[in-house]
Design a protein around this motif. Structure first.
Motif, PDB file in Angstrom:
ATOM      1  N   ALA A   1      37.714  26.736  51.348  1.00  0.00           N
ATOM      2  CA  ALA A   1      36.285  26.742  51.674  1.00  0.00           C
ATOM      3  C   ALA A   1      35.479  25.860  50.731  1.00  0.00           C
ATOM      4  CB  ALA A   1      35.751  28.175  51.634  1.00  0.00           C
ATOM      5  N   GLY A   2      36.152  25.217  49.776  1.00  0.00           N
ATOM      6  CA  GLY A   2      35.464  24.262  48.900  1.00  0.00           C
ATOM      7  C   GLY A   2      35.275  24.726  47.473  1.00  0.00           C
ATOM      8  N   ALA A   3      35.712  25.950  47.145  1.00  0.00           N
ATOM      9  CA  ALA A   3      35.562  26.444  45.783  1.00  0.00           C
ATOM     10  C   ALA A   3      36.659  25.871  44.883  1.00  0.00           C
ATOM     11  CB  ALA A   3      35.605  27.963  45.766  1.00  0.00           C
ATOM     12  N   LYS A   4      36.318  25.702  43.615  1.00  0.00           N
ATOM     13  CA  LYS A   4      37.318  25.321  42.618  1.00  0.00           C
ATOM     14  C   LYS A   4      37.935  26.612  42.090  1.00  0.00           C
ATOM     15  CE  LYS A   4      38.071  22.603  38.409  1.00  0.00           C
ATOM     16  NZ  LYS A   4      37.424  21.885  37.291  1.00  0.00           N
ATOM     17  N   VAL A   5      39.258  26.762  42.269  1.00  0.00           N
ATOM     18  CA  VAL A   5      39.904  28.051  42.037  1.00  0.00           C
ATOM     19  C   VAL A   5      41.071  27.915  41.063  1.00  0.00           C
ATOM     20  CG1 VAL A   5      41.123  29.997  43.123  1.00  0.00           C
ATOM     21  CG2 VAL A   5      39.295  28.810  44.373  1.00  0.00           C
ATOM     22  N   GLY A   6      41.131  28.861  40.134  1.00  0.00           N
ATOM     23  CA  GLY A   6      42.291  29.020  39.265  1.00  0.00           C
ATOM     24  C   GLY A   6      42.885  30.399  39.477  1.00  0.00           C
ATOM     25  N   LEU A   7      44.181  30.535  39.241  1.00  0.00           N
ATOM     26  CA  LEU A   7      44.847  31.825  39.444  1.00  0.00           C
ATOM     27  C   LEU A   7      45.916  32.006  38.386  1.00  0.00           C
ATOM     28  CD1 LEU A   7      45.976  33.424  42.784  1.00  0.00           C
ATOM     29  CD2 LEU A   7      47.612  33.241  40.896  1.00  0.00           C
ATOM     30  N   ALA A   8      45.935  33.192  37.775  1.00  0.00           N
ATOM     31  CA  ALA A   8      46.940  33.504  36.758  1.00  0.00           C
ATOM     32  C   ALA A   8      47.855  34.614  37.249  1.00  0.00           C
ATOM     33  CB  ALA A   8      46.269  33.929  35.459  1.00  0.00           C
ATOM     34  N   GLU A   9      49.164  34.427  37.076  1.00  0.00           N
ATOM     35  CA  GLU A   9      50.162  35.444  37.424  1.00  0.00           C
ATOM     36  C   GLU A   9      51.166  35.525  36.283  1.00  0.00           C
ATOM     37  OE1 GLU A   9      52.520  38.159  38.319  1.00  0.00           O
ATOM     38  OE2 GLU A   9      50.843  37.865  39.714  1.00  0.00           O
ATOM     39  N   GLU A  10      51.335  36.732  35.729  1.00  0.00           N
ATOM     40  CA  GLU A  10      52.211  36.880  34.559  1.00  0.00           C
ATOM     41  C   GLU A  10      53.671  37.058  34.914  1.00  0.00           C
ATOM     42  OE1 GLU A  10      51.690  40.409  32.206  1.00  0.00           O
ATOM     43  OE2 GLU A  10      50.937  41.542  33.924  1.00  0.00           O
ATOM     44  N   HIS A  11      53.964  37.404  36.181  1.00  0.00           N
ATOM     45  CA  HIS A  11      55.353  37.671  36.541  1.00  0.00           C
ATOM     46  C   HIS A  11      55.830  36.668  37.583  1.00  0.00           C
ATOM     47  CE1 HIS A  11      59.052  39.737  37.145  1.00  0.00           C
ATOM     48  NE2 HIS A  11      58.749  40.215  38.339  1.00  0.00           N
TER      49      HIS A  11
ATOM     50  N   VAL B   1      34.668  49.948  42.978  1.00  0.00           N
ATOM     51  CA  VAL B   1      33.995  48.855  43.692  1.00  0.00           C
ATOM     52  C   VAL B   1      33.108  49.420  44.788  1.00  0.00           C
ATOM     53  CG1 VAL B   1      35.798  47.134  43.268  1.00  0.00           C
ATOM     54  CG2 VAL B   1      35.966  48.624  45.273  1.00  0.00           C
ATOM     55  N   ASP B   2      32.158  48.585  45.242  1.00  0.00           N
ATOM     56  CA  ASP B   2      31.313  48.987  46.365  1.00  0.00           C
ATOM     57  C   ASP B   2      31.958  48.535  47.674  1.00  0.00           C
ATOM     58  OD1 ASP B   2      30.811  46.251  46.669  1.00  0.00           O
ATOM     59  OD2 ASP B   2      28.735  46.361  45.952  1.00  0.00           O
ATOM     60  N   ALA B   3      31.209  48.618  48.761  1.00  0.00           N
ATOM     61  CA  ALA B   3      31.757  48.285  50.078  1.00  0.00           C
ATOM     62  C   ALA B   3      32.143  46.821  50.200  1.00  0.00           C
ATOM     63  CB  ALA B   3      30.732  48.641  51.156  1.00  0.00           C
ATOM     64  N   TYR B   4      31.682  45.986  49.270  1.00  0.00           N
ATOM     65  CA  TYR B   4      31.980  44.556  49.322  1.00  0.00           C
ATOM     66  C   TYR B   4      32.923  44.132  48.200  1.00  0.00           C
ATOM     67  CZ  TYR B   4      28.154  44.727  52.606  1.00  0.00           C
ATOM     68  OH  TYR B   4      27.364  45.063  53.679  1.00  0.00           O
ATOM     69  N   SER B   5      33.599  45.091  47.598  1.00  0.00           N
ATOM     70  CA  SER B   5      34.587  44.861  46.531  1.00  0.00           C
ATOM     71  C   SER B   5      33.973  44.389  45.229  1.00  0.00           C
ATOM     72  CB  SER B   5      35.681  43.875  46.994  1.00  0.00           C
ATOM     73  OG  SER B   5      36.375  44.397  48.109  1.00  0.00           O
ATOM     74  N   ALA B   6      32.668  44.599  45.059  1.00  0.00           N
ATOM     75  CA  ALA B   6      31.980  44.232  43.822  1.00  0.00           C
ATOM     76  C   ALA B   6      32.093  45.365  42.810  1.00  0.00           C
ATOM     77  CB  ALA B   6      30.515  43.927  44.093  1.00  0.00           C
ATOM     78  N   THR B   7      32.319  45.004  41.546  1.00  0.00           N
ATOM     79  CA  THR B   7      32.379  45.994  40.483  1.00  0.00           C
ATOM     80  C   THR B   7      30.991  46.211  39.892  1.00  0.00           C
ATOM     81  OG1 THR B   7      32.723  44.485  38.607  1.00  0.00           O
ATOM     82  CG2 THR B   7      34.659  45.046  39.939  1.00  0.00           C
TER      83      THR B   7
ATOM     84  N   ALA C   1      37.659  39.391  53.166  1.00  0.00           N
ATOM     85  CA  ALA C   1      36.264  39.853  53.201  1.00  0.00           C
ATOM     86  C   ALA C   1      35.519  39.418  51.940  1.00  0.00           C
ATOM     87  CB  ALA C   1      36.230  41.370  53.346  1.00  0.00           C
ATOM     88  N   PHE C   2      36.197  39.431  50.793  1.00  0.00           N
ATOM     89  CA  PHE C   2      35.593  38.962  49.543  1.00  0.00           C
ATOM     90  C   PHE C   2      35.171  37.501  49.649  1.00  0.00           C
ATOM     91  CE2 PHE C   2      36.926  36.314  45.909  1.00  0.00           C
ATOM     92  CZ  PHE C   2      35.911  36.605  45.012  1.00  0.00           C
ATOM     93  N   VAL C   3      36.042  36.664  50.200  1.00  0.00           N
ATOM     94  CA  VAL C   3      35.706  35.240  50.349  1.00  0.00           C
ATOM     95  C   VAL C   3      34.524  35.061  51.295  1.00  0.00           C
ATOM     96  CG1 VAL C   3      36.547  33.000  51.155  1.00  0.00           C
ATOM     97  CG2 VAL C   3      38.040  34.473  49.791  1.00  0.00           C
ATOM     98  N   GLU C   4      34.526  35.792  52.404  1.00  0.00           N
ATOM     99  CA  GLU C   4      33.390  35.715  53.331  1.00  0.00           C
ATOM    100  C   GLU C   4      32.092  36.085  52.623  1.00  0.00           C
ATOM    101  OE1 GLU C   4      33.095  34.832  56.598  1.00  0.00           O
ATOM    102  OE2 GLU C   4      35.190  34.190  56.626  1.00  0.00           O
ATOM    103  N   THR C   5      32.145  37.114  51.806  1.00  0.00           N
ATOM    104  CA  THR C   5      30.949  37.618  51.133  1.00  0.00           C
ATOM    105  C   THR C   5      30.447  36.662  50.062  1.00  0.00           C
ATOM    106  OG1 THR C   5      31.632  39.908  51.536  1.00  0.00           O
ATOM    107  CG2 THR C   5      30.036  39.541  49.769  1.00  0.00           C
ATOM    108  N   VAL C   6      31.349  36.196  49.206  1.00  0.00           N
ATOM    109  CA  VAL C   6      30.944  35.447  48.012  1.00  0.00           C
ATOM    110  C   VAL C   6      30.850  33.940  48.252  1.00  0.00           C
ATOM    111  CG1 VAL C   6      31.586  34.910  45.624  1.00  0.00           C
ATOM    112  CG2 VAL C   6      31.891  37.228  46.510  1.00  0.00           C
ATOM    113  N   PHE C   7      31.724  33.395  49.088  1.00  0.00           N
ATOM    114  CA  PHE C   7      31.794  31.946  49.225  1.00  0.00           C
ATOM    115  C   PHE C   7      31.347  31.414  50.583  1.00  0.00           C
ATOM    116  CE2 PHE C   7      34.746  32.973  45.813  1.00  0.00           C
ATOM    117  CZ  PHE C   7      34.310  32.096  44.828  1.00  0.00           C
ATOM    118  N   LYS C   8      31.104  32.294  51.542  1.00  0.00           N
ATOM    119  CA  LYS C   8      30.686  31.828  52.866  1.00  0.00           C
ATOM    120  C   LYS C   8      29.356  32.427  53.304  1.00  0.00           C
ATOM    121  CE  LYS C   8      35.363  30.798  54.538  1.00  0.00           C
ATOM    122  NZ  LYS C   8      36.331  30.939  55.658  1.00  0.00           N
TER     123      LYS C   8
END
Length: 449
Positions: A26-36, A286-292, A319-326
């Motif tokens: 959707a155009g966001a600059k994204v980083g992701l960390a995974e320890e395993h 979290v609330d109904a939109y996964s916000a803390t 749903a998080f992406v729709e809410t925050v980035f769209k």
């Protein structure tokens, strides 16, 4: 303020991967960390390898059944090491696909543990500090083992997938779907299997008729299922592990597999230090939109302890992406979720059980237990169970429950009808597909109660 990323995701499981990939597309600059490993619980140490183990374990019954259909079947033996090698190769393949798809979407991957050190900041185990406008916590859950003497001798669902040798004798502790699935798997593979559950019946939260039916069939297949029983202590012997139960009885096994629930994986993430509110079990609230409670930090999946299912985590991530980035506030729908449990026999369920429904309104129950065609020539007494819970007032099907071969496949399609609000008469108007077990869903004409 300028940030390194628009979104930084902590956790490379189903929810985090889907959110990161779609946000990047959707155009966001994204980083992701995974320890395993990429893929998380589901792909690496959960539903995918478990389903492969279910398939492997069912062949013991298939060989027996084949004789009744005219086949001559020779000597059979199960090679644990050969299966494990094939399973591991498939998991490696899937993990590679997850990482490849993330990179193809433009997500920057960090093979490191990440902790939250500020509302817009994470610190990696490499000591690198990264800033992000939004942080998404998707770290999943972790098996829980109660504090008993000798607990260090037990394994969990994490380790069972990595055992180099098949245990000849095993105790499975727990009564939920994970414990009951592994009891069936190991029993089907030829392991002498005992299952303890501390309460009166396994599969708490499911329809009682379903619970009773599955428990009876598991015993018929050879699982030594003992309810109202728990472990008092474990101790090492020269030849295995000595189990002492709460009645004082003892017996020896090669492995003790604990599947007594999972807890949200938030320990040591730094969330409370930055003001993120956690619940009693450590879950991210979290609330109904996964916000803390911190406006820049969100959470999805098992770490929120809402509905601990892979497809739900994926929906929450979307749903998080729709809410925050769209700019399209979207709340994930947790109502009427179809579920399959790969016990042996298999369960497919959607909606309310009989007991829950009776507490809310007047209902009719349509239930049928029958020996399906595939079991007759095989000479097996195993029965399937089909059950519909119907509202007397609206005629809507409030719940659909199936136990038996193909239940998971059936419930996916039945779930569409129930989600749409189908009535009993809608089911009745549908022509039966014959000869199938599933036709029972549309031919039950008289309430059983």
């Amino acid at each position: 303020m300028s940030y390194d990323y628009d979104l930084f995701v902590i956790g490379g499981g189903s929810g985090g991967v889907r959110a990161g990939r779609v946000a990047s597309q959707a155009g966001a600059k994204v980083g992701l960390a995974e320890e395993h490993r990429y893929g998380g619980t589901c792909v690496i140490r959960g539903c995918v390898p478990k389903k492969l183990m279910v398939y492997a374990s069912q062949f013991s019954e298939h060989f027996e059944d084949a004789v009744g259909f005219g086949w001559t079947v020779g000597d059979q033996s199960f090679n644990w090491a050969r299966f494990m090698a094939a399973k591991n190769a498939e998991i490696d393949r899937l993990e590679g696909i997850y990482a490849k798809n993330l990179k193809a979407a433009g997500v920057t991957l960090y093979d490191a543990r990440a902790i939250v050190t500020g509302p817009h900041e994470v610190t990696l185990s490499s000591d690198q500090v990264i800033t992000a406008k939004t942080i998404l916590v998707a770290t999943g859950g972790w098996p829980f083992v109660p504090d008993i003497p000798g607990k260090e001798l037990a394994i969990t669902s994490n380790e069972v997938f990595l055992l180099p040798e098949q245990p000849q004798r095993v105790l499975v502790v727990g009564g939920g779907y994970i414990a009951s699935e592994f009891a069936g798997i190991l029993n089907g593979m030829g392991t002498e299997t005992t299952q303890f559950y501390r309460s009166e019946q396994i599969l708490r939260g499911f329809d009682n008729e379903v619970r009773d039916h599955v428990a009876e069939e598991m015993r018929n297949k050879g699982v030594d299922l003992r309810v109202n029983t728990d472990v008092a202590s474990l101790s090492k012997t020269d030849t295995g592990i000595l189990v002492t139960d709460t009645a004082g009885d003892t017996f020896e096994v090669d492995q003790v597999l604990y599947a007594t629930g999972r807890v949200p994986n938030t320990k040591g993430l730094g969330l409370e230090d930055v003001g993120v509110e956690l619940g009693r079990k450590g879950e991210v609230k979290v609330d109904a939109y996964s916000a803390t409670s911190v406006p820049s930090i969100y959470a999805v999946g098992d770490v929120t302890d809402r509905v601990a299912l892979t497809p739900v985590a994926i929906r929450e991530g979307m749903a998080f992406v729709e809410t925050v980035f769209k700019d399209n506030p979207t709340s994930p729908d947790h109502d009427l979720i179809p579920t399959a449990v790969f016990t042996q026999p298999e369960i497919g369920t959607v909606g309310m059980g009989e007991e829950e429904a009776r507490e809310s309104e007047e209902i009719e129950v349509y239930s049928a237990a029958f020996r399906p065609m595939m079991h007759i020539l095989a000479g097996k007494d195993e029965k399937m169970l089909m059950k519909l819970i119907v509202s007397k007032a609206t005629r809507k099907v409030l719940g659909c429950h199936i136990v038996g071969h193909g239940a998971g496949e059936m419930i996916q399609l039945a779930g569409v009808a129930v989600k749409m609000g189908a009535t009993k008469e809608d089911f009745d108007r549908t022509v039966a597909v014959h000869p199938t077990a599933a036709e029972e869903l549309v031919t039950m004409s008289t309430p059983t109660r």
